[in-house]
Design an enzyme around this catalytic site. Structure first.
Site, PDB file in Angstrom:
ATOM      1  N   GLU A 176      39.722  51.851  59.123  1.00 34.70           N
ATOM      2  CA  GLU A 176      40.167  50.765  58.217  1.00 34.70           C
ATOM      3  C   GLU A 176      39.199  49.593  58.219  1.00 34.70           C
ATOM      4  O   GLU A 176      39.582  48.437  58.425  1.00 34.70           O
ATOM      5  CB  GLU A 176      41.565  50.284  58.601  1.00 34.70           C
ATOM      6  CG  GLU A 176      42.636  51.310  58.303  1.00 34.70           C
ATOM      7  CD  GLU A 176      44.049  50.756  58.378  1.00 34.70           C
ATOM      8  OE1 GLU A 176      44.255  49.736  59.055  1.00 34.70           O
ATOM      9  OE2 GLU A 176      44.944  51.341  57.763  1.00 34.70           O
ATOM     10  N   GLU A 377      46.102  58.770  57.165  1.00 32.77           N
ATOM     11  CA  GLU A 377      47.258  58.014  57.643  1.00 32.77           C
ATOM     12  C   GLU A 377      48.217  57.832  56.491  1.00 32.77           C
ATOM     13  O   GLU A 377      47.811  57.396  55.404  1.00 32.77           O
ATOM     14  CB  GLU A 377      46.866  56.614  58.130  1.00 32.77           C
ATOM     15  CG  GLU A 377      46.143  56.593  59.436  1.00 32.77           C
ATOM     16  CD  GLU A 377      45.943  55.179  59.973  1.00 32.77           C
ATOM     17  OE1 GLU A 377      46.821  54.312  59.727  1.00 32.77           O
ATOM     18  OE2 GLU A 377      44.923  54.949  60.628  1.00 32.77           O
TER      19      GLU A 377
HETATM   20  C1  BG6 Z   1      46.846  51.272  60.207  1.00 33.42           C
HETATM   21  C2  BG6 Z   1      46.094  51.524  61.465  1.00 33.42           C
HETATM   22  O1  BG6 Z   1      46.658  49.921  59.925  1.00 33.42           O
HETATM   23  O2  BG6 Z   1      48.207  51.384  60.145  1.00 33.42           O
HETATM   24  C3  BG6 Z   1      46.928  52.086  62.589  1.00 33.42           C
HETATM   25  O3  BG6 Z   1      44.935  52.286  61.287  1.00 33.42           O
HETATM   26  C4  BG6 Z   1      48.336  51.519  62.522  1.00 33.42           C
HETATM   27  O4  BG6 Z   1      46.262  51.812  63.791  1.00 33.42           O
HETATM   28  C5  BG6 Z   1      48.962  51.936  61.198  1.00 33.42           C
HETATM   29  O5  BG6 Z   1      49.139  51.862  63.590  1.00 33.42           O
HETATM   30  C6  BG6 Z   1      50.393  51.517  61.021  1.00 33.42           C
HETATM   31  O6  BG6 Z   1      50.539  50.163  61.321  1.00 33.42           O
HETATM   32  P1  BG6 Z   1      51.669  49.691  62.318  1.00 33.42           P
HETATM   33  O7  BG6 Z   1      51.436  48.254  62.508  1.00 33.42           O
HETATM   34  O8  BG6 Z   1      52.941  49.988  61.664  1.00 33.42           O
HETATM   35  O9  BG6 Z   1      51.455  50.463  63.580  1.00 33.42           O
END
Ligand code: BG6
Length: 479
Positions: A176, A377
């Site tokens: 990211e 993701e």
């Molecule tokens: C992304 C990141 O921003 O979102 C992860 O690459 C992160 O590291 C994921 O965990 C979800 O965000 P969060 O804050 O809900 O864990």
């Protein structure tokens, strides 16, 4: 005809700092995450100078994968994962970042992980840096403000490329990389680049210098990687939260067009190998003096990426005549004029649930760059309840994943997008990045640990585990 290629990479995604734990085991040094306390929705995580005895640092123990990796990888095998996206903790390999020799125990740890994954035919997909810069580089060098850190990063990249060159094919450079465009929340510049801002600094000017150094680091890593093994497939990794115009008012359309540059600046350079005109014009107008070394043009040109990996969780909206406070917009990338989308519901953490936005994103990215895409993701962070019979019926999570997978398949099958794979975030419950909580769970496997660090760490399969297993088995035909 099957809609997805038979080699489609169904998998799961994780990051070393959020699940490994073992923060001081195996010769590991402290990373930028090891000085971050736990926060919650609406309460920011604190970045402390050193580790303070009376504070809780959830990343120190993660979910103790460091000591339980065999059990966890066996579960990933049982779920049917074809790949696992995780990161290599930079501080296991170079504990302070500026050593000349790597830490053998750290390298060995990832040999063990990779071998264990391969035993179950799970392809490792590795992120070089997922918010895991050595704390020493942040404190003593100012992180990626300092060009020397580029050399340290490249040394780290070369070391792991050489070590795992016969076992790992898929890599990505920085996780990211573009989320630090939001300078309103200090955790993004800190975790991505080891940078803190002084009060009298122009955050934007600092950001673009840091960005330049990091773009050089990413490009050098790509070139080195391809030299070490030409069969490597190396991508970048961006966060994509599409910014919609609020209405068909041309001013809203233009507002969104300009705001979306925040999303595209990094990938524009990483894919094309040169800076986009809108950025050069902005540097000129603002009088930004970005330090550029001789040869940088060539480095960027030679180190372009081969695929685009991205995270997708939500979308956002901007309205040209609206001014909302940054505090009201923490989840929307700190955009000063973002407004709620009246057509979309939000999660408990205020993240807008928008599966159509994923199809839209796939189209936008593919049409802009014409490179294979990889959704590395996507997922639904929420609380889970055990039923009396000891099971977890996480239907909401299943619904979220199903609708997003449907949208991805439409992008492939109807729009002709080249999609490599799909790895839901936090395939097993881990520590949340933004809040440091455990209760914001994404996992298809539950881990018994709470926000304060209590619990047995026992793993339990949720209903989504069985559902996703069947999705993989049927290559997305049965959702
Ligand atoms: C992304 C990141 O921003 O979102 C992860 O690459 C992160 O590291 C994921 O965990 C979800 O965000 P969060 O804050 O809900 O864990």
């Amino acid at each position: 005809m099957a809609k997805l290629d038979k080699n489609f990479l169904w998998g799961g995604a994780l990051a070393a700092n959020q699940f490994e734990g073992g923060y001081d085991q195996g010769g590991k040094g402290l990373s930028v995450h090891d000085v971050m306390t736990a926060g919650e929705h609406g309460k920011a995580r604190e970045i402390t100078e050193t580790i303070e005895d009376d504070k809780f640092y959830p990343n120190h123990d993660g979910i103790d994968f460091y000591n339980r990796y065999k059990e966890d990888i066996a579960l990933f095998g049982e779920m049917g994962l074809k790949c696992l996206r995780t990161s290599i903790a930079w501080t296991r390999i170079f504990p302070n970042g500026d050593e000349t020799e790597p830490n053998e125990e750290g390298l060995q740890f990832y040999d063990n992980i990779i071998d264990e994954l391969l035993k179950y035919n799970i392809e490792p997909v590795l992120t070089l840096s997922h918010f895991e810069m050595p704390l020493h580089l942040a404190r003593e060098y100012g992180g990626f403000r300092n060009r020397k850190v580029v050399d340290y990063f490249v040394r780290f990249a070369e070391t792991v490329f050489n070590r795992y060159k016969d076992k790992v094919k898929y890599w990505m450079t920085f996780n990211e990389i573009n989320n630090q465009m939001d300078t309103s929340n200090p955790i993004f510049l800190w975790t991505n680049s080891g940078v803190t801002l002084a009060e009298d600094e122009d955050p934007e000017e600092v950001l673009y210098q840091v960005a330049h150094n990091e773009l050089i680091a990413s490009a050098l890593a790509v070139s080195k990687g391809k030299e070490i093994n030409p069969d490597f497939i190396i991508g970048n990794m961006i966060s994509h939260v599409p910014i919609y115009p609020y209405s068909c008012n041309p001013n809203d359309i233009m507002e969104a067009e300009i705001a979306n540059r925040l999303r595209f600046f990094f990938p524009d350079v990483q894919v094309r190998g040169y800076y986009p005109g809108y950025a050069l014009k902005m540097f000129e107008k603002n009088g930004y003096d970005i330090k550029w070394q001789e040869g940088d043009d060539e480095i960027l040109k030679n180190g372009t990426v081969e695929y685009i990996a991205f995270s997708y969780y939500m979308s956002t909206v901007v309205k040209h005549d609206e001014v909302t406070s940054v505090e009201d917009n923490v989840v929307n990338g700190g955009l000063p004029n973002s407004v709620k989308n009246p057509y979309i519901k939000e999660s408990q953490w205020g993240w807008a649930i928008d599966p159509v936005g994923l199809r839209y994103t796939l189209n936008v990215l593919y049409n802009r760059y014409q490179l294979p895409l990889f959704i590395v993701e996507n997922g639904f962070g929420t609380t889970d309840e055990f039923k009396e019979d000891g099971t977890i019926d996480d239907q909401e999570r299943i619904d979220y994943l199903r609708e997003h997978i449907k949208s991805s398949i439409q992008a492939v099958d109807e729009d002709g997008v080249d999609l490599m794979g799909y790895t839901p975030w936090g395939i097993i419950d881990i520590v949340s990045f933004t809040t440091g909580e455990m209760k914001k769970r994404y996992g298809l496997i539950h881990v018994d640990r709470d926000n304060e660090g209590n619990g047995t760490l026992k793993r339990t399969k949720k209903n989504s585990f069985y559902w996703f297993n069947n999705v993989i088995k049927t290559n997305g035909e049965e959702l």
